[in-house]
Design an enzyme around this catalytic site. Structure first.
Site, PDB file in Angstrom:
ATOM      1  N   GLU A  86       0.843  -1.201   0.000  1.00 36.60           N
ATOM      2  CA  GLU A  86       0.000   0.000   0.000  1.00 36.60           C
ATOM      3  C   GLU A  86       0.877   1.249   0.000  1.00 36.60           C
ATOM      4  O   GLU A  86       1.729   1.417   0.855  1.00 36.60           O
ATOM      5  CB  GLU A  86      -0.921  -0.001   1.212  1.00 36.60           C
ATOM      6  CG  GLU A  86      -1.867  -1.193   1.284  1.00 36.60           C
ATOM      7  CD  GLU A  86      -2.922  -1.207   0.184  1.00 36.60           C
ATOM      8  OE1 GLU A  86      -3.100  -0.176  -0.498  1.00 36.60           O
ATOM      9  OE2 GLU A  86      -3.577  -2.255   0.007  1.00 36.60           O
ATOM     10  N   CYS A 150      -7.095  -1.506   8.523  1.00 33.82           N
ATOM     11  CA  CYS A 150      -5.795  -1.492   7.850  1.00 33.82           C
ATOM     12  C   CYS A 150      -5.418  -0.067   7.447  1.00 33.82           C
ATOM     13  O   CYS A 150      -4.348   0.432   7.792  1.00 33.82           O
ATOM     14  CB  CYS A 150      -5.830  -2.397   6.620  1.00 33.82           C
ATOM     15  SG  CYS A 150      -6.047  -4.146   7.012  1.00 33.82           S
ATOM     16  N   HIS A 169      -0.810  -5.697   2.505  1.00 33.47           N
ATOM     17  CA  HIS A 169      -1.949  -6.608   2.562  1.00 33.47           C
ATOM     18  C   HIS A 169      -1.516  -7.984   2.058  1.00 33.47           C
ATOM     19  O   HIS A 169      -0.783  -8.081   1.065  1.00 33.47           O
ATOM     20  CB  HIS A 169      -3.092  -6.097   1.686  1.00 33.47           C
ATOM     21  CG  HIS A 169      -4.076  -5.250   2.423  1.00 33.47           C
ATOM     22  ND1 HIS A 169      -4.342  -3.937   2.094  1.00 33.47           N
ATOM     23  CD2 HIS A 169      -4.873  -5.536   3.492  1.00 33.47           C
ATOM     24  CE1 HIS A 169      -5.256  -3.448   2.926  1.00 33.47           C
ATOM     25  NE2 HIS A 169      -5.592  -4.399   3.783  1.00 33.47           N
TER      26      HIS A 169
END
Length: 198
Positions: A86, A150, A169
């Site tokens: 991410e 998250c 992730h």
């Protein structure tokens, strides 16, 4: 000449929630802790409960306790099929209830902060390193961490120090990767990220 002090790395995974009685993120982080990262790396792992209050309090505590060279949060994603790096996190839009049935105040992570924060770590370079390594895992880069715990946890860390914070992730276990393969992906990612952290 004295030996250099080890580089402190913190890796977190999440506890159970929803359909995930076993959260692959925490399983992978635990497996990572059994693997050698290098003599100069001091790894600390922590499980985060899937609730906003705990995440909001624990993340700053980890930064304060360890003053890490790098902190990597790991979470499970039902739509991921690769190690997903991410690049950024969002401050607003947290309207999905956590495991305690709560949402953060104003559906916001850090009141008064900017809407989005981008990690100073170039995830495309990390992705390339993972994909070029002789391993069984593949990586990709994402620009949307999902507006749940998250994303929330990532924003919290980025608001403390965006130059040393990352989020990964992972898919659920065995879809397609085993815990050992996920841990190897995390190991490769951390080593690649440390190249960029001064």
């Amino acid at each position: 000449m004295p030996a250099e002090a080890p580089q402190t790395v913190v890796a977190t995974g999440f506890g159970p929630f929803g359909i995930y009685d076993v959260n692959s993120s925490w399983v992978a982080v635990q497996e990572l802790s059994k693997r050698p990262l290098g003599d100069d790396i001091d790894l600390h792992i922590e499980e985060i409960s899937v609730d906003y209050k705990t995440a909001s309090e624990l993340v700053p505590e980890l930064w304060k306790k360890y003053n890490p060279k790098l902190i990597v949060h790991v979470g499970v994603s039902g739509i991921a099929s690769k190690i997903t790096l991410e690049q950024k996190a969002h401050n607003e839009g947290y309207d999905k209830c956590d495991v305690k049935g709560c949402c953060p105040e104003n559906h916001c992570c850090v009141l008064g902060d900017e809407g989005c924060r981008v990690s100073g770590i170039d995830m495309q370079l990390v992705c390339r390193d993972i994909n070029e390594a002789s391993s069984d895992v593949e990586a990709e880069v994402s620009q949307d961490a999902g507006r749940y715990l998250c994303d929330f946890t990532y924003f919290k860390s980025l608001s403390i120090d965006k130059s040393r914070a990352a989020f990964i992730h992972v898919p659920p276990l065995n879809t397609p990767y085993t815990a050992e393969q996920l841990a190897e992906g995390l190991r490769l990612a951390i080593l690649a990220m440390l190249k960029q952290v001064s």
